[in-house]
Structure formats: C-alpha cells, structure tokens
Scaffold this motif. Structure first.
Motif, short mmCIF file in Angstrom:
data_model
loop_
_atom_site.label_atom_id
_atom_site.label_comp_id
_atom_site.label_asym_id
_atom_site.label_seq_id
_atom_site.Cartn_x
_atom_site.Cartn_y
_atom_site.Cartn_z
N ILE A 79 0.84 -1.19 0.00
CA ILE A 79 0.00 0.00 0.00
C ILE A 79 0.88 1.24 0.00
O ILE A 79 1.86 1.33 0.75
CB ILE A 79 -0.93 0.00 1.24
CG1 ILE A 79 -1.99 -1.09 1.09
CG2 ILE A 79 -1.58 1.37 1.45
CD1 ILE A 79 -2.83 -1.30 2.33
N SER A 80 0.51 2.19 -0.82
CA SER A 80 1.23 3.47 -0.86
C SER A 80 0.20 4.58 -1.00
O SER A 80 -0.99 4.33 -1.15
CB SER A 80 2.22 3.50 -2.03
OG SER A 80 1.52 3.39 -3.27
N TYR A 81 0.68 5.80 -0.93
CA TYR A 81 -0.19 6.96 -1.03
C TYR A 81 0.35 7.88 -2.12
O TYR A 81 0.41 9.08 -1.98
CB TYR A 81 -0.30 7.65 0.35
CG TYR A 81 -0.85 6.68 1.37
CD1 TYR A 81 -2.22 6.51 1.52
CD2 TYR A 81 0.01 5.88 2.12
CE1 TYR A 81 -2.73 5.58 2.41
CE2 TYR A 81 -0.50 4.95 3.01
CZ TYR A 81 -1.87 4.80 3.15
OH TYR A 81 -2.38 3.86 4.02
N GLY B 106 -1.04 15.61 5.01
CA GLY B 106 -1.65 16.93 5.15
C GLY B 106 -3.14 16.93 4.85
O GLY B 106 -3.68 17.94 4.39
N LEU B 107 -3.83 15.81 5.14
CA LEU B 107 -5.25 15.69 4.83
C LEU B 107 -6.10 15.97 6.06
O LEU B 107 -5.70 15.69 7.19
CB LEU B 107 -5.55 14.28 4.30
CG LEU B 107 -4.85 13.90 2.99
CD1 LEU B 107 -5.12 12.44 2.66
CD2 LEU B 107 -5.29 14.81 1.84
N ALA C 75 -3.71 5.13 10.62
CA ALA C 75 -4.46 5.89 9.61
C ALA C 75 -4.36 7.39 9.86
O ALA C 75 -4.15 8.18 8.93
CB ALA C 75 -5.93 5.46 9.60
N LEU C 76 -4.49 7.80 11.12
CA LEU C 76 -4.37 9.23 11.44
C LEU C 76 -2.96 9.74 11.19
O LEU C 76 -2.76 10.87 10.74
CB LEU C 76 -4.78 9.47 12.90
CG LEU C 76 -6.28 9.31 13.18
CD1 LEU C 76 -6.55 9.43 14.67
CD2 LEU C 76 -7.11 10.33 12.40
N ARG C 77 -1.97 8.90 11.49
CA ARG C 77 -0.58 9.30 11.21
C ARG C 77 -0.36 9.45 9.71
O ARG C 77 0.27 10.41 9.26
CB ARG C 77 0.38 8.25 11.78
CG ARG C 77 1.87 8.65 11.66
CD ARG C 77 2.75 7.62 12.31
NE ARG C 77 2.72 6.36 11.58
CZ ARG C 77 2.78 5.16 12.16
NH1 ARG C 77 2.84 5.05 13.47
NH2 ARG C 77 2.77 4.07 11.42
N LEU D 111 -9.77 5.63 1.84
CA LEU D 111 -10.20 7.02 2.06
C LEU D 111 -9.11 8.01 1.69
O LEU D 111 -9.36 8.99 0.97
CB LEU D 111 -10.58 7.21 3.53
CG LEU D 111 -11.02 8.63 3.89
CD1 LEU D 111 -12.47 8.85 3.51
CD2 LEU D 111 -10.81 8.91 5.37
N LEU D 112 -7.89 7.79 2.16
CA LEU D 112 -6.83 8.77 1.95
C LEU D 112 -6.47 8.89 0.47
O LEU D 112 -6.20 10.00 -0.03
CB LEU D 112 -5.59 8.41 2.77
CG LEU D 112 -5.80 8.30 4.29
CD1 LEU D 112 -4.48 8.06 4.99
CD2 LEU D 112 -6.50 9.52 4.86
N ASN D 113 -6.47 7.77 -0.24
CA ASN D 113 -6.17 7.85 -1.67
C ASN D 113 -7.32 8.45 -2.46
O ASN D 113 -7.09 9.15 -3.45
CB ASN D 113 -5.78 6.47 -2.20
CG ASN D 113 -4.34 6.12 -1.87
OD1 ASN D 113 -3.43 6.93 -2.08
ND2 ASN D 113 -4.11 4.93 -1.32
N LEU D 114 -8.56 8.23 -2.03
CA LEU D 114 -9.69 8.90 -2.68
C LEU D 114 -9.64 10.41 -2.41
O LEU D 114 -9.97 11.21 -3.30
CB LEU D 114 -11.01 8.32 -2.18
CG LEU D 114 -11.35 6.90 -2.67
CD1 LEU D 114 -12.62 6.40 -2.00
CD2 LEU D 114 -11.48 6.85 -4.18
#
Length: 338
Positions: free
Chosen positions: A59-61, A131-132, A123-125, A98-101
């Motif tokens: 998994i990456s962002y 910066g989301l 997830a919060l980290r 969520l973060l990638n969306l």
C-alpha cells in the motif's frame, strides 16, 4: 468488546477519552480467547498487523494507489456528485481507501473508523503525513459513533467480511448518511474466489517455508520467531475472516437494510490466480529479498492480468467467479414536503 465501542481518539469530534492501547503482540492465551470472540480477534489481529500492514499489502499513497482507489470507486459508483464534502471510511485499516480517494479529488474531508486502535492510530498518522483533513474514532461497525445524517459518503475496503452482522452494519451506514448519500464498499471476497485464493495461498506458504529450509536457500527463510508470530496471527485469520459473499446475496443484504439503487460489480480472476501466490510468497520471505525489481515485476504482472480481466474475462465469465466484489447504493432521499 464493549470497552472499545464509541471510544474517541485525540482530535476526534467529541474527543477527550484516552486512546485504547493497541496490542500488537497477541499471546497464546489471548489467541485462544479470541476464537470465541470475533471482535476480540479482529482487534488483536489488526493491531498486530497495523505497523506493517502497508508494507505487507504494498500500500502506498502515491499515484499508483491513488489511481487504483479512484478507478475502483468509479467502476462501481460512477463520477457524479464529486467531490463529496465529508466521507467516513468504515473499518479503515491504515486509511488506504479514504486517503487515496481524498488525494484523487473524490473526497474533501474524511473520518476514519476501525475496531482496532492500532489501525486508527496508523491511519491518522498517514493522514497527518499527507496533510489531509481527517479525524478518527475507534468504533464498532455495528454501532457507529456518529449522529444521524452526518456524511455525504461512506466507503470501505475489505471490511464487510470482518463484520459479524453485515446487515446491521448496512443499517448503521444508512443511518449516518445524509438523505441521498452514497456508500461504496470494495475489496470483498466472493465465495468462489475466496476458495481458490486460500488454496493457492496455503500451497504457496507451505512450499516457500519448506523449500527455504534447504541450506542453499536458507537466506530466503524468515527468522523462526517471525514465522511463529506469523503463524499465530494467521491462526486468528480463520476467526476474523467471517464471511464470503455471493454478489446477489450481498445486494439483497443492502436492500434489506433499506438502501436503494444497489449494484454489485466483481473484478479480478486472472489477477487473483497470480496475485495471491505472489502476496503469500512476499509474506514468507525476508523483506530485504524483495527488491525494487521484484516489486515492479509483481505490480506489472497484476496490472496486465487485471487488464485481461476487464477487457475479456468480465465479458464471458459469471461474476461469481471473480475474487473481489464491490457494492454501492444510496440512502433514500428525504420525503418531499406536501
């Protein structure tokens, strides 16, 4: 597991309660207790995985996973109503979906929820590093700690099969959605797909852990302590993976909970036949052996086979044969005042 229900983390709306402590190393005694308590098993198993989950599942962002997440979302939900102003991810894990969306422009503000304190913390980290605008809660999917009509969108990835009462979770999703709001769940195992994926994974694990006992290949064997811990966690997997789904039955569950405009779509057949042995092999060998060249090979192989699935196999094979099922639906709109 009531001690975890409705607990907030620092920075979450209604916060102030102390964070539950993750338990990343389940003891043999805890594992035995977890076999009688699927929710405890989920906490222990996912707390154990939280710190390495992104690495384990590649998994990456970045652009790779942003593209994957948005394409999966659009494949089942289309592109109307974007960007969604506020979305919640149910069973967020490390926040992958969520973060990638959010990075892909589908969502503006996010909330993560998971039964595992370790996963919510990671997830919060991850959100902070990106910066989301994201808050988080440790939460039971069958009792979501948010008011009625809060979210424009609820998403989840590989979560429904961990929830004991899926229809209750759908009812909670519809409760916290605003009238007309949408849900999208992806990455759920089909009944047939899970059968062949597990068999392939078990065979690959057995072959890898036994072949690497040979002196010439011993450097490819993970240390015994890591293998023992992996085996202990794998034992919990039999408890945390509660359901597999027939696509039509999953649609009926959502409809029965009160959703409308429900639609299920499946994906990954050829990609799953190759992907599961690759993922299992990667989990069984030392991480330093997995070079950039290997990871690039694995990713490109999955891309090519996914393209075959979409362009050819999806047109000729029954949807029940594919590994992943995705589902979307909406909350009925508010009644029009006379």
């Amino acid at each position: 597991m009531s001690q975890l229900d409705d607990t907030t983390l620092d920075g979450a709306p209604g916060g102030g309660a102390a964070d539950p402590d993750p338990r990343p190393h389940a003891t043999a005694e805890e594992v035995r207790a977890a076999f009688a308590d699927p929710k405890l098993a989920n906490v222990l198993y996912h707390d154990w995985e939280a710190g390495t989950y992104d690495e384990k599942w590649s998994i990456s962002y970045d652009e790779r996973c942003i593209t994957y997440a948005t394409e999966v979302f659009h494949a089942v939900a289309g592109e109307a109503d974007e960007p969604y102003q506020h979305a919640m991810e149910l069973g967020s894990g490390t926040g992958f979906f969520l973060l990638n969306l959010m990075q892909g422009g589908v969502i503006k503000k996010g909330s993560v929820t998971d039964l595992s304190p370790g996963m919510v913390r990671v997830a919060l980290r991850n959100a902070g590093n990106l910066g989301l605008d994201v808050d988080g809660r440790v939460a039971d999917a069958e009792r979501v700690p948010y008011p009625d009509d809060t979210f424009d969108l609820v998403v989840g990835h590989a979560v429904l099969h961990h929830i004991p009462d899926v229809r209750a979770a759908f009812r909670e999703v519809l409760r916290v959605l605003k009238p007309g709001g949408r849900f999208v769940f992806a990455g759920e195992p089909t009944r047939i797909g899970d059968t062949y994926a597990r068999k392939l994974g078990q065979l690959t694990w057995w072959l890898t852990t036994n072949v690497t006992r040979l002196p010439a290949l011993n450097s490819w064997r993970r240390p015994q302590a890591e293998l023992d811990e992996s085996s202990r966690a794998a034992a919990l997997e039999a408890v945390v993976d509660i359901h597999t789904f027939d696509p039509s039955e999953l649609e009926r569950s959502a409809l029965g909970a009160g959703a409308v405009d429900v639609r299920a779509v499946t994906e990954e057949f050829a990609a799953a036949l190759v992907g599961w042995p690759i993922r299992t092999f990667e989990a069984a060998v030392p991480q330093e052996k997995l070079t950039v060249r290997w990871r690039l090979f694995a990713y490109k192989a999955w891309l090519r086979l996914s393209a075959v699935d979409k362009a050819l196999l999806a047109k000729i094979l029954p949807r029940e044969l594919f590994y992943n099922v995705m589902i979307t639906g909406t909350k009925p709109p508010a009644p029009v005042e006379p």
